[in-house]
Design a protein around this motif. Sequence first.
Motif, PDB file in Angstrom:
ATOM      1  N   SER A 150       0.835  -1.202   0.000  1.00 15.61           N
ATOM      2  CA  SER A 150       0.000   0.000   0.000  1.00 15.61           C
ATOM      3  C   SER A 150       0.872   1.254   0.000  1.00 15.61           C
ATOM      4  N   SER A 151       1.949   1.187   0.830  1.00 13.42           N
ATOM      5  CA  SER A 151       2.827   2.358   0.870  1.00 13.42           C
ATOM      6  C   SER A 151       3.391   2.643  -0.517  1.00 13.42           C
ATOM      7  N   ILE A 152       3.746   1.576  -1.213  1.00 12.65           N
ATOM      8  CA  ILE A 152       4.283   1.776  -2.579  1.00 12.65           C
ATOM      9  C   ILE A 152       3.274   2.555  -3.419  1.00 12.65           C
ATOM     10  N   LEU A 153       2.008   2.136  -3.292  1.00 14.59           N
ATOM     11  CA  LEU A 153       0.962   2.808  -4.075  1.00 14.59           C
ATOM     12  C   LEU A 153       0.831   4.278  -3.665  1.00 14.59           C
ATOM     13  N   ILE A 154       0.896   4.492  -2.330  1.00 11.66           N
ATOM     14  CA  ILE A 154       0.736   5.882  -1.873  1.00 11.66           C
ATOM     15  C   ILE A 154       1.927   6.735  -2.313  1.00 11.66           C
ATOM     16  N   VAL A 155       3.109   6.144  -2.266  1.00 15.88           N
ATOM     17  CA  VAL A 155       4.290   6.883  -2.759  1.00 15.88           C
ATOM     18  C   VAL A 155       4.111   7.214  -4.244  1.00 15.88           C
ATOM     19  N   LEU A 156       3.590   6.256  -4.981  1.00 13.80           N
ATOM     20  CA  LEU A 156       3.336   6.488  -6.419  1.00 13.80           C
ATOM     21  C   LEU A 156       2.454   7.723  -6.604  1.00 13.80           C
ATOM     22  N   TRP A 157       1.431   7.784  -5.726  1.00 13.74           N
ATOM     23  CA  TRP A 157       0.517   8.945  -5.814  1.00 13.74           C
ATOM     24  C   TRP A 157       1.238  10.239  -5.453  1.00 13.74           C
ATOM     25  N   LEU A 158       2.131  10.117  -4.424  1.00  8.53           N
ATOM     26  CA  LEU A 158       2.852  11.322  -4.012  1.00  8.53           C
ATOM     27  C   LEU A 158       3.708  11.854  -5.156  1.00  8.53           C
ATOM     28  N   VAL A 159       4.256  10.913  -5.926  1.00  9.87           N
ATOM     29  CA  VAL A 159       5.100  11.310  -7.054  1.00  9.87           C
ATOM     30  C   VAL A 159       4.260  11.871  -8.189  1.00  9.87           C
ATOM     31  N   ARG A 160       3.175  11.177  -8.472  1.00 21.78           N
ATOM     32  CA  ARG A 160       2.312  11.636  -9.580  1.00 21.78           C
ATOM     33  C   ARG A 160       0.913  11.848  -9.053  1.00 21.78           C
ATOM     34  N   ARG A 161       0.627  13.104  -8.671  1.00 25.65           N
ATOM     35  CA  ARG A 161      -0.636  13.388  -8.004  1.00 25.65           C
ATOM     36  C   ARG A 161      -1.846  13.050  -8.867  1.00 25.65           C
ATOM     37  N   GLU A 162      -1.636  13.048 -10.174  1.00 29.09           N
ATOM     38  CA  GLU A 162      -2.798  12.750 -11.011  1.00 29.09           C
ATOM     39  C   GLU A 162      -3.214  11.279 -10.890  1.00 29.09           C
ATOM     40  N   ASP A 163      -2.308  10.421 -10.344  1.00 31.18           N
ATOM     41  CA  ASP A 163      -2.670   9.014 -10.163  1.00 31.18           C
ATOM     42  C   ASP A 163      -3.425   8.824  -8.841  1.00 31.18           C
ATOM     43  N   LEU A 164      -4.568   9.445  -8.783  1.00 34.92           N
ATOM     44  CA  LEU A 164      -5.368   9.405  -7.550  1.00 34.92           C
ATOM     45  C   LEU A 164      -5.759   7.979  -7.185  1.00 34.92           C
ATOM     46  N   TYR A 165      -5.930   7.150  -8.226  1.00 29.13           N
ATOM     47  CA  TYR A 165      -6.329   5.753  -7.971  1.00 29.13           C
ATOM     48  C   TYR A 165      -5.340   5.060  -7.044  1.00 29.13           C
ATOM     49  N   ALA A 166      -4.043   5.427  -7.161  1.00 36.13           N
ATOM     50  CA  ALA A 166      -3.015   4.786  -6.335  1.00 36.13           C
ATOM     51  C   ALA A 166      -3.284   5.072  -4.850  1.00 36.13           C
ATOM     52  N   LEU A 167      -3.651   6.337  -4.595  1.00 31.78           N
ATOM     53  CA  LEU A 167      -3.968   6.705  -3.214  1.00 31.78           C
ATOM     54  C   LEU A 167      -5.201   5.941  -2.722  1.00 31.78           C
ATOM     55  N   LEU A 168      -6.220   5.902  -3.626  1.00 32.65           N
ATOM     56  CA  LEU A 168      -7.483   5.251  -3.221  1.00 32.65           C
ATOM     57  C   LEU A 168      -7.262   3.763  -2.966  1.00 32.65           C
ATOM     58  N   TRP A 169      -6.539   3.135  -3.865  1.00 29.74           N
ATOM     59  CA  TRP A 169      -6.264   1.704  -3.688  1.00 29.74           C
ATOM     60  C   TRP A 169      -5.406   1.449  -2.450  1.00 29.74           C
ATOM     61  N   GLY A 170      -4.299   2.252  -2.381  1.00 29.47           N
ATOM     62  CA  GLY A 170      -3.357   2.069  -1.260  1.00 29.47           C
ATOM     63  C   GLY A 170      -4.069   2.307   0.066  1.00 29.47           C
ATOM     64  N   GLY A 171      -4.773   3.458   0.118  1.00 29.48           N
ATOM     65  CA  GLY A 171      -5.476   3.811   1.344  1.00 29.48           C
ATOM     66  C   GLY A 171      -6.530   2.759   1.680  1.00 29.48           C
TER      67      GLY A 171
END
Length: 742
Positions: free
Chosen positions: A15-36
Amino acid sequence: MDSTALSLSADLTLSSILIVLWLVRREDLYALLWGGGQILISLATLGGPVLALHSPSVRGLLMLCMVLGIAGYGFGTRHFCGLPLHWRRGALVLAVLTPAMLVLATLSPALGRNAAFLCLGGVLLWSALQLRRCDRAYHLLALLLLLRAMLNLSGPLLLWLNDSIAPILALGFLLKTASSLGLIHAVLRESQALFRATIDGQGNGFLIRNEAGEILAANDKFAQLIGRQHAQELLGRNINDIASGRSAAKAHEWFLRVTAAGAQIPLISEDEYIIRDGQRLPVELISSPCRIRGQLSVLTQILDISQRKQQEQALVQAANIDPVTGLFNRPALQRHLQTALILSGQSASACSVLLIDLDHFRRINDTLGHSVGDELLRLVGQRLRKLAGSEDVLARFGGDEFVIVSSQLDLAAAEETATRLAQRILDDLRDPFELPPFRVAMAASIGIALSPAHGTDPENLLRAADSGMYAAKDSGRGRLKVFEEAFNTLARDALLIDEALQHAIARNEFRLVYQPIVEARSRKLSKVEALIRWSTPRLGFVGPDRFIPIAEESGLIVEIGCWVLQEATRQARSWADEAAGPICVSVNVSAAQLVDPDFLLLLREFLARSGAAPDELEIELTERVLIDEADTVIRVIDAVNAMGIGVSLDDFGTGYSSLSYLTRFHLQTLKIDRAFVNGIERSERNLALVRAIIAMGHSLGMKIVAEGVETEEQARMLTELGCEYLQGYLISRPVPAAEIRR
Ligand code: C2E
Ligand code: CA
Ligand code: CA
């Protein structure tokens, strides 16, 4: 560590990997939603075993985590698939689902857990189905999600069969890891596809190359620009080998320029690619530096600018090239001459300027029309091109004037070289030009100026060549003259001539000279042609070729012609009074004079006043006169004939080529233009033409005069051909009246 903790820490990592992905590319909101979502679910799952031990509020909180986690998955998938998120609808579902789950969990923890399994399974199944509908790149991910969905959906059953949750967590962990990899794979593929689509979708060529010139990326458009099919065949190859017209050193210099610190980016430059069949393709390069895996590279857009170059070329053409002949125009000549003079100055060599003026060109335009005139100019241009050296600059200087500049000539031999070229041109132009149905012979007058002797700047040199040209014309046309200081009179200026002509009669500046016309066989004097001469204190001597056209233009020719007729009849009378008997005087009459209403009246008056007999006078008309106002002219000629005065057709052959036209006029004599006579020994064509003119003239009952006879050979040939009279320097130059008897 038990399986629950292991699973949780794995979940947190992924999940952290996904959230980091979102932090890097804010437009990838799905990463935050999935990770979270995953973190919340993991918390809820971890809390599950202790659910029963805690207070209802903690239980409620854990259930809320579970529901929010599941919602996170749902929203994540919608975002990933590019579907609208519908927050409000989501909130509504949550508002219903959370209490329901809570109630279930309160009733029995197992029931709550099973409900959570089913909900999560449902969302995963739904996600898998959504992803399947997406791009093919996501099919693997969809499959993994499907497996996870199956696992969750069958969770309650598995738990019932085997009371331990550990196998489910282990299997879940495997699937989650795999689906994370699947996601990375899919995102990579997608961004690659996006990159491809971006570069392929460009209207321009696109290229990334490294310092060595190796092509790291390119699009099909670029491949096509350089004559290949697909970008694929270019990857890994060296751009300098397959297209660029630059040397490797130059290419490297360019690379350094683009990648230099502080360079203006993007750097726009031009290059020429040499594409497959050796064709040259002008391109514009819009370049900026980039780093690819740490390697300094250059990213370039390539624009095909061949059309722009063509347009530029066309503009340059228009500014420098004469459209009729394709030779340089006057401004271009001036520039080239300037350069030639500078180079000659530096290398202590000479430069020559030939100014070539076609004799009687105006007549061609007047009688045959401007399109024939233009065609003739084009043909003359072509011949000059052949005669001039490959390094010579050739230009059309104005109406019927051409200029040839030869540079880097040996100082001592320059005059001879230039004169030789001019003579070759004079000889060559005498060969008639084929302009079906016409055939036109041309003569030219050439002025030659040399640098540094006659000037070291374009203006002075051209002026000197111009003076030479007028001197050549004044000395009887069809010749060449090298500039001499003495030519440098003011006589070149038409305005000055026009002004000076106004007072010429009153100031008694005209006189007549006479050129004998002899019988061809006996060489006995038959008649003389009166030729006007003009000298003024201010302009010096000005030849009739120079001032007659100006007088014709201003209308002053009528007055001048009057003076000539009066003087010629007076002279004819004076010869008749001599013991040796009368001499017929032939007088040139211009068009304006002939159509002047007073012409016949004046003619009668001069004859009466001088007492000369009509057969002591003749008039010479050019073809142009006949064509201009044919009906009036026929009437006047008939009246002149009726008075007993003969009419000659002058300069025959230079204008109109059909004799049949002439049958309408009653002419007694035909004078073959000297341009034909001159080339008769050298040119078969001229010979054939003279033969034809004589035959036709005879068939119309005319006597033939050959003008401009300069050699015995010409005289012999013309006599043999049946020409009745000869006129030319061979017999005599035009001389004052007193010398005629000698
Ligand atoms: P044109 O009527 O054809 O006169 C003959 C010209 O040829 C004369 O030039 C004469 O000097 C020149 N010529 C004679 N024999 C030879 C020869 O063997 N070789 C060469 N190269 N030339 C020869 P000029 O006197 O300079 O006259 C030029 C033209 O000026 C005349 O050509 C005529 O068209 C015009 N012109 C001369 N006098 C009068 C005039 O009184 N009235 C009018 N309207 N025009 C005149
Ligand atoms: Ca004449
Ligand atoms: Ca003539």
